[in-house]
Design a protein around this motif. Structure first.
Motif, PDB file in Angstrom:
ATOM      1  N   ILE A  48      -6.031  28.882  19.395  1.00 29.68           N
ATOM      2  CA  ILE A  48      -4.955  27.673  19.202  1.00 29.68           C
ATOM      3  C   ILE A  48      -3.934  27.801  18.252  1.00 29.68           C
ATOM      4  CG2 ILE A  48      -5.075  25.412  18.213  1.00 29.68           C
ATOM      5  CD1 ILE A  48      -6.198  25.136  20.949  1.00 29.68           C
ATOM      6  N   ARG A  49      -4.335  28.754  17.212  1.00 24.65           N
ATOM      7  CA  ARG A  49      -3.329  29.030  16.271  1.00 24.65           C
ATOM      8  C   ARG A  49      -2.119  29.874  16.602  1.00 24.65           C
ATOM      9  NH1 ARG A  49      -5.896  32.166  11.872  1.00 24.65           N
ATOM     10  NH2 ARG A  49      -4.443  34.019  12.793  1.00 24.65           N
ATOM     11  N   ASN A  50      -2.534  30.833  17.723  1.00 29.31           N
ATOM     12  CA  ASN A  50      -1.549  31.617  18.126  1.00 29.31           C
ATOM     13  C   ASN A  50      -0.342  30.927  18.917  1.00 29.31           C
ATOM     14  OD1 ASN A  50      -2.645  33.821  16.876  1.00 29.31           O
ATOM     15  ND2 ASN A  50      -3.806  34.471  18.462  1.00 29.31           N
ATOM     16  N   ALA A  55     -17.700  16.147  34.541  1.00 28.51           N
ATOM     17  CA  ALA A  55     -18.447  17.292  34.719  1.00 28.51           C
ATOM     18  C   ALA A  55     -18.040  18.594  35.077  1.00 28.51           C
ATOM     19  CB  ALA A  55     -19.400  16.986  35.845  1.00 28.51           C
ATOM     20  N   ASN A  56     -16.817  18.702  35.700  1.00 25.54           N
ATOM     21  CA  ASN A  56     -16.240  20.099  36.196  1.00 25.54           C
ATOM     22  C   ASN A  56     -15.717  20.753  35.128  1.00 25.54           C
ATOM     23  OD1 ASN A  56     -16.810  19.485  38.862  1.00 25.54           O
ATOM     24  ND2 ASN A  56     -14.998  18.563  39.348  1.00 25.54           N
ATOM     25  N   TYR A  57     -15.457  20.353  34.087  1.00 30.05           N
ATOM     26  CA  TYR A  57     -14.942  20.912  32.737  1.00 30.05           C
ATOM     27  C   TYR A  57     -15.915  21.484  31.915  1.00 30.05           C
ATOM     28  CZ  TYR A  57     -10.606  18.517  33.963  1.00 30.05           C
ATOM     29  OH  TYR A  57      -9.386  18.100  34.365  1.00 30.05           O
ATOM     30  N   THR A  58     -15.616  22.920  31.591  1.00 38.26           N
ATOM     31  CA  THR A  58     -16.861  23.391  30.837  1.00 38.26           C
ATOM     32  C   THR A  58     -15.949  24.131  29.766  1.00 38.26           C
ATOM     33  OG1 THR A  58     -16.380  25.768  32.122  1.00 38.26           O
ATOM     34  CG2 THR A  58     -18.200  24.075  32.729  1.00 38.26           C
ATOM     35  N   ASP A  59     -16.697  24.483  28.778  1.00 37.61           N
ATOM     36  CA  ASP A  59     -16.054  25.379  27.576  1.00 37.61           C
ATOM     37  C   ASP A  59     -15.640  26.702  28.198  1.00 37.61           C
ATOM     38  OD1 ASP A  59     -16.068  23.063  25.717  1.00 37.61           O
ATOM     39  OD2 ASP A  59     -17.991  23.673  24.996  1.00 37.61           O
ATOM     40  N   THR A  60     -14.422  27.146  27.578  1.00 35.82           N
ATOM     41  CA  THR A  60     -14.194  28.585  27.918  1.00 35.82           C
ATOM     42  C   THR A  60     -14.375  29.567  26.821  1.00 35.82           C
ATOM     43  OG1 THR A  60     -11.966  28.052  27.089  1.00 35.82           O
ATOM     44  CG2 THR A  60     -12.319  28.099  29.475  1.00 35.82           C
ATOM     45  N   PHE A  61     -14.845  29.036  25.527  1.00 31.17           N
ATOM     46  CA  PHE A  61     -15.150  29.769  24.458  1.00 31.17           C
ATOM     47  C   PHE A  61     -16.545  29.288  23.855  1.00 31.17           C
ATOM     48  CE2 PHE A  61     -10.554  29.664  24.206  1.00 31.17           C
ATOM     49  CZ  PHE A  61     -10.274  30.973  24.093  1.00 31.17           C
ATOM     50  N   ASN A  62     -17.348  30.432  23.600  1.00 29.39           N
ATOM     51  CA  ASN A  62     -18.632  29.996  23.049  1.00 29.39           C
ATOM     52  C   ASN A  62     -18.679  29.990  21.384  1.00 29.39           C
ATOM     53  OD1 ASN A  62     -19.879  29.733  25.607  1.00 29.39           O
ATOM     54  ND2 ASN A  62     -20.385  31.899  25.508  1.00 29.39           N
ATOM     55  N   ASP A  63     -17.595  30.741  21.059  1.00 26.25           N
ATOM     56  CA  ASP A  63     -17.370  30.962  19.556  1.00 26.25           C
ATOM     57  C   ASP A  63     -16.345  30.042  19.078  1.00 26.25           C
ATOM     58  OD1 ASP A  63     -17.479  31.992  17.000  1.00 26.25           O
ATOM     59  OD2 ASP A  63     -16.526  33.811  17.432  1.00 26.25           O
ATOM     60  N   PRO A  64     -16.594  28.969  18.303  1.00 30.38           N
ATOM     61  CA  PRO A  64     -15.545  28.293  17.659  1.00 30.38           C
ATOM     62  C   PRO A  64     -14.407  29.115  16.970  1.00 30.38           C
ATOM     63  CG  PRO A  64     -17.912  27.522  16.944  1.00 30.38           C
ATOM     64  CD  PRO A  64     -17.813  28.833  17.788  1.00 30.38           C
ATOM     65  N   GLU A  65     -14.789  30.074  16.413  1.00 30.10           N
ATOM     66  CA  GLU A  65     -13.785  30.874  15.564  1.00 30.10           C
ATOM     67  C   GLU A  65     -12.650  31.598  16.592  1.00 30.10           C
ATOM     68  OE1 GLU A  65     -12.743  32.018  12.589  1.00 30.10           O
ATOM     69  OE2 GLU A  65     -13.996  30.310  11.818  1.00 30.10           O
ATOM     70  N   MET A  66     -13.053  31.988  17.742  1.00 35.02           N
ATOM     71  CA  MET A  66     -12.137  32.778  18.553  1.00 35.02           C
ATOM     72  C   MET A  66     -11.383  31.465  19.378  1.00 35.02           C
ATOM     73  SD  MET A  66     -13.268  34.555  21.993  1.00 35.02           S
ATOM     74  CE  MET A  66     -13.470  36.196  21.602  1.00 35.02           C
ATOM     75  N   ALA A  67     -11.781  30.128  19.521  1.00 32.49           N
ATOM     76  CA  ALA A  67     -11.107  29.077  20.037  1.00 32.49           C
ATOM     77  C   ALA A  67     -10.126  28.640  19.023  1.00 32.49           C
ATOM     78  CB  ALA A  67     -11.926  27.974  20.375  1.00 32.49           C
ATOM     79  N   TYR A  68     -10.318  28.807  17.821  1.00 31.40           N
ATOM     80  CA  TYR A  68      -9.352  28.518  16.612  1.00 31.40           C
ATOM     81  C   TYR A  68      -8.358  29.582  16.578  1.00 31.40           C
ATOM     82  CZ  TYR A  68      -7.520  27.515  12.079  1.00 31.40           C
ATOM     83  OH  TYR A  68      -6.656  27.286  10.997  1.00 31.40           O
ATOM     84  N   ASP A  69      -8.574  30.856  16.626  1.00 33.13           N
ATOM     85  CA  ASP A  69      -7.538  31.789  16.805  1.00 33.13           C
ATOM     86  C   ASP A  69      -6.698  31.352  17.842  1.00 33.13           C
ATOM     87  OD1 ASP A  69      -8.363  32.761  14.510  1.00 33.13           O
ATOM     88  OD2 ASP A  69      -9.914  34.327  15.472  1.00 33.13           O
TER      89      ASP A  69
END
Length: 172
Positions: free
Chosen positions: A139-141, A123-137
């Motif tokens: 991770i790729r970097n 429950a304490n973990y929250t997503d840091t990105f709202n946009d999946p494209e930004m999260a994918y970039d």
């Protein structure tokens, strides 16, 4: 003829109560050519003792051989014991204690756990990105950085691996 004395000597002989002189009397009696039938079966016991007694004489050099064997120094095979060999039982005992302590601690930890949960509060973990494209970039970097680091380390390792593989296989 009455052989009561001989029968008494035989009885004492079987009870191990005869003297050397009495045994000699028995030997001379049984060395006769003619014996009564009931006593003839004991002939070989007393006549074989006479023939064996002459063969049981020690040789003249027996004393010299025994004294030579006594005077020879005994060879002592001394071993040197290293410190490692000397402390080997102590090392084994320490290893056993370490294994037992590890097992006891693991058992105590697993038995003292209130439930089988992973102790992770999701429950304490929250997503840091709202946009999946930004999260994918992102991770790729991150993966590209890891790839570059491995690429830099690989030439050093690959030369050692190639040298080993060239020695074992014949590649053109």
């Amino acid at each position: 003829m009455d052989y009561k004395y001989i029968e008494q000597l035989l009885e004492r002989y079987w009870n191990c109560e005869t003297s050397l002189e009495e045994e000699q009397i028995l030997r001379t009696f049984f060395s006769q050519k003619e014996l009564p039938a009931e006593l003839a079966m004991y002939r070989e016991i007393f006549t074989s003792a006479d023939s064996n007694s002459s063969n049981d004489v020690l040789g003249d050099d027996f004393d010299a051989r025994v004294l030579a064997a006594i005077d020879e120094p005994a060879t002592v095979k001394a071993r040197t014991i290293s410190i490692r060999q000397r402390f080997a039982p102590l090392f084994k005992a320490a290893a056993m204690v370490a294994i037992i302590v590890t097992i006891v601690n693991a058992a105590q930890f697993s038995f003292n756990k209130p439930d089988n949960s992973d102790d992770i509060n999701y429950a304490n973990y929250t997503d840091t990105f709202n946009d999946p494209e930004m999260a994918y970039d992102n991770i790729r970097n991150a993966l590209e950085l890891v790839s570059e680091g491995m690429a830099k380390a690989q030439p050093e390792d690959s030369t050692a691996v190639n040298n080993m593989s060239n020695n074992t296989t014949d590649e053109p």
